[in-house]
Design a protein around this motif. Structure first.
Motif, PDB file in Angstrom:
ATOM      1  N   GLN A  43      46.346  57.838  35.398  1.00  0.00           N
ATOM      2  CA  GLN A  43      45.728  58.894  34.612  1.00  0.00           C
ATOM      3  C   GLN A  43      44.410  58.399  34.024  1.00  0.00           C
ATOM      4  O   GLN A  43      44.321  57.310  33.474  1.00  0.00           O
ATOM      5  CB  GLN A  43      46.663  59.323  33.481  1.00  0.00           C
ATOM      6  N   GLU A  44      43.379  59.193  34.127  1.00  0.00           N
ATOM      7  CA  GLU A  44      42.060  58.784  33.642  1.00  0.00           C
ATOM      8  C   GLU A  44      42.098  58.425  32.157  1.00  0.00           C
ATOM      9  O   GLU A  44      42.605  59.170  31.330  1.00  0.00           O
ATOM     10  CB  GLU A  44      41.041  59.911  33.855  1.00  0.00           C
ATOM     11  N   GLY A  45      41.600  57.227  31.826  1.00  0.00           N
ATOM     12  CA  GLY A  45      41.550  56.774  30.441  1.00  0.00           C
ATOM     13  C   GLY A  45      42.826  56.138  29.940  1.00  0.00           C
ATOM     14  O   GLY A  45      42.816  55.478  28.904  1.00  0.00           O
ATOM     15  N   SER A  46      43.938  56.291  30.655  1.00  0.00           N
ATOM     16  CA  SER A  46      45.212  55.764  30.180  1.00  0.00           C
ATOM     17  C   SER A  46      45.259  54.247  30.320  1.00  0.00           C
ATOM     18  O   SER A  46      44.726  53.670  31.264  1.00  0.00           O
ATOM     19  CB  SER A  46      46.367  56.385  30.958  1.00  0.00           C
ATOM     20  N   LEU A  47      45.930  53.602  29.352  1.00  0.00           N
ATOM     21  CA  LEU A  47      46.151  52.158  29.402  1.00  0.00           C
ATOM     22  C   LEU A  47      47.596  51.811  29.757  1.00  0.00           C
ATOM     23  O   LEU A  47      47.944  50.633  29.844  1.00  0.00           O
ATOM     24  CB  LEU A  47      45.810  51.528  28.039  1.00  0.00           C
ATOM     25  N   VAL A  48      48.441  52.809  29.939  1.00  0.00           N
ATOM     26  CA  VAL A  48      49.861  52.564  30.221  1.00  0.00           C
ATOM     27  C   VAL A  48      50.063  52.480  31.729  1.00  0.00           C
ATOM     28  O   VAL A  48      49.939  53.467  32.451  1.00  0.00           O
ATOM     29  CB  VAL A  48      50.746  53.674  29.613  1.00  0.00           C
ATOM     30  N   VAL A  49      50.389  51.271  32.208  1.00  0.00           N
ATOM     31  CA  VAL A  49      50.475  51.020  33.643  1.00  0.00           C
ATOM     32  C   VAL A  49      51.902  51.059  34.176  1.00  0.00           C
ATOM     33  O   VAL A  49      52.109  51.039  35.389  1.00  0.00           O
ATOM     34  CB  VAL A  49      49.852  49.646  33.988  1.00  0.00           C
ATOM     35  N   ASN A  50      52.902  51.108  33.301  1.00  0.00           N
ATOM     36  CA  ASN A  50      54.304  51.024  33.721  1.00  0.00           C
ATOM     37  C   ASN A  50      54.662  52.153  34.678  1.00  0.00           C
ATOM     38  O   ASN A  50      54.336  53.316  34.440  1.00  0.00           O
ATOM     39  CB  ASN A  50      55.227  51.086  32.508  1.00  0.00           C
ATOM     40  N   SER A  51      55.395  51.821  35.744  1.00  0.00           N
ATOM     41  CA  SER A  51      55.811  52.833  36.712  1.00  0.00           C
ATOM     42  C   SER A  51      56.679  53.894  36.051  1.00  0.00           C
ATOM     43  O   SER A  51      56.621  55.072  36.417  1.00  0.00           O
ATOM     44  CB  SER A  51      56.566  52.176  37.871  1.00  0.00           C
TER      45      SER A  51
END
Length: 474
Positions: A452-460
């Motif tokens: 997601q654009e701008g998101s820092l949450v990488v968890n699947s």
């Protein structure tokens, strides 16, 4: 969780490709966008056919999902990787030494480096492991270290995964997918391989067999079963190593050893790569209601007749409150400064710190000390007033259950979208193997990307995807 600060772009600097990406950038500019989109769809079909899925805990429909795969690789040169691998090796050594100390002499507590209550009151600390050393003195046979980047030479360890780190199957499948889709790229760009991980894993496990073992050690992978979120990985690794995948009901105590059921009777095993949590490992020692473990296995373990990887009780080392002491832990056991930096961490168990966190909640990321997968966390900049107020009450009720960290401007790597390349935030989980013979680190790891654009949450589990990670040869 979103970032508004300028972020380091790992592929481009002032519209020019950075050195690690230069050859790839030239190749990419010659590609047809429609052709690449077709390749992306082929990759998804490959993952679906191979059954590369995961389950999301807490979902009522328990639907299996594909982890989205992005075809633009994350590329590191050998100089960047050298710094990371040296830092990871230092950290893994210190964590293993810390665990041996905590379960034996506890010199780090006597020295006042870590508060005693942080261990004594820690749910992950297992008194059953006291005054006992596992075969070869190895606790953390497999470690996954989560690393983020904020600049050219700025790498931070976000988390240590020392219990049952997952994701290595995606690292391997991502590479296999890229090799199938773009074989010409790998003849042009010399990339260090990751395919030897299963072989190295088996070697590390065999080298960690108990002293009572004679002949080639018998290794198995212990899974909770097909309903576990990481079951695909369990079966994949067993297959790749050429060992049996077993469940608790396949094992039993036979003449002072652990043996597995076969068509020819029970066969003694020497090493268990377990993917079952501590609590469920032995119903006679831990949770009496567990149907996933092996009754009596802890007695066999303490008698020195089986190796369990990773050792029970390793979770005390990847507790997020302990994480805040890692620079001190590294210096205590190695006599060296930490090569890889920690993220500034506020321990909410301390009254003054709790006051600061509550007053600055809107600017911080708050995590449970035992949390994982992005669950149970608050991202202050992205939270509503009601979410902030609700979380403040949780903090006041159980402050020792939380730590807080500032939001970082994580580096970005492009992903392929309908409109071309677009920057997204990433982290990296390299995998280290430890045995009495030393530490081995696979050149690369699992790059997780926030789609997601701008998101820092990488968890699947929170909607993130994965990329292939390339470490260039010299």
């Amino acid at each position: 969780m979103t970032s508004k600060s300028p972020c380091f772009n790992e592929m481009h600097s002032n519209a020019t490709a950075r050195s690690p990406y230069s050859t790839y950038d030239k190749w990419f500019k010659d590609q047809d966008a429609d052709g690449l989109m077709t390749k992306s769809q082929e990759a998804e079909a490959f993952f679906r056919r191979a059954g590369i899925t995961f389950n999301v805990y807490g979902q009522s429909d328990a639907e299996e999902r594909l982890i989205p795969f992005d075809l633009v690789p994350r590329i590191l040169d050998n100089k960047e990787w050298s710094k990371l691998s040296k830092g990871i090796e230092q950290r893994v050594f210190a964590i293993n030494a810390f665990l041996h100390d905590i379960y034996n002499r506890q010199e780090i507590l006597r020295a006042g480096i870590i508060p005693t209550e942080l261990i004594a009151q820690n749910d992950a600390f297992l008194p059953q492991m006291m005054d006992f050393s596992p075969p070869g003195d190895v606790y953390t046979h497999i470690t996954g270290t989560d690393i983020v980047r904020t600049g050219e030479d700025d790498f931070f360890v976000l988390e240590d995964n020392a219990r049952t780190p997952s994701g290595v199957s995606y690292m391997l499948e991502n590479r296999e997918t890229m090799l199938q889709m773009f074989p010409e790229l790998f003849s042009t760009i010399k990339v260090q391989q990751v395919s030897d991980y299963p072989k190295n894993l088996r070697r590390a496990l065999e080298a960690s067999a108990p002293a009572t073992c004679s002949g080639r050690p018998c290794v198995v992978v212990l899974t909770p079963g097909m309903h576990n979120s990481a079951y695909y990985e369990h079966s994949f690794l067993a297959d790749q190593m050429g060992v049996e995948l077993v469940e608790g009901h396949d094992l039993r105590v036979v003449d002072g050893h652990i043996a597995m059921r076969t068509t020819r009777g029970y066969k003694v095993i020497d090493v268990i790569y377990r993917r079952v949590d501590d609590e469920y490992l032995d119903p006679l020692t831990f949770n009496p209601n567990s149907m996933l473990g092996v009754p009596g296995i802890m007695d066999i373990y303490r008698a020195g007749n089986i190796t369990i990887a990773n050792a029970p009780g390793t979770g005390v080392a990847d507790d997020k409150a302990i994480y805040s002491y890692m620079p001190h832990i590294i210096e205590f056991y190695t006599g060296e400064r930490a090569i890889l930096k920690n993220v500034l961490t506020h321990r909410c168990s301390e009254p003054d710190t709790l006051k600061y966190v509550l007053e600055n909640l809107v600017d911080l990321v708050v995590k449970e000390v035992h949390g994982s997968g992005g669950y149970g966390m608050l991202v202050g900049p992205a939270a509503s007033k009601q979410e902030l107020a609700d979380f403040a009450e949780k903090l006041k009720a159980r402050p020792a259950n939380y730590i807080a960290q500032p939001t970082l401007a994580l580096s970005t790597v492009p992903i392929f979208t309908d409109s071309g390349l677009a920057p997204r935030h990433v982290d990296l989980r390299p995998f280290a193997l430890m045995s009495p013979k030393g530490v081995s680190i696979t050149a690369g790891g699992l790059t997780r990307v926030a789609l997601q654009e701008g998101s820092l949450v990488v968890n699947s589990s929170q909607g993130g995807g994965t990329k292939d990670t390339w470490v260039l040869e010299d």
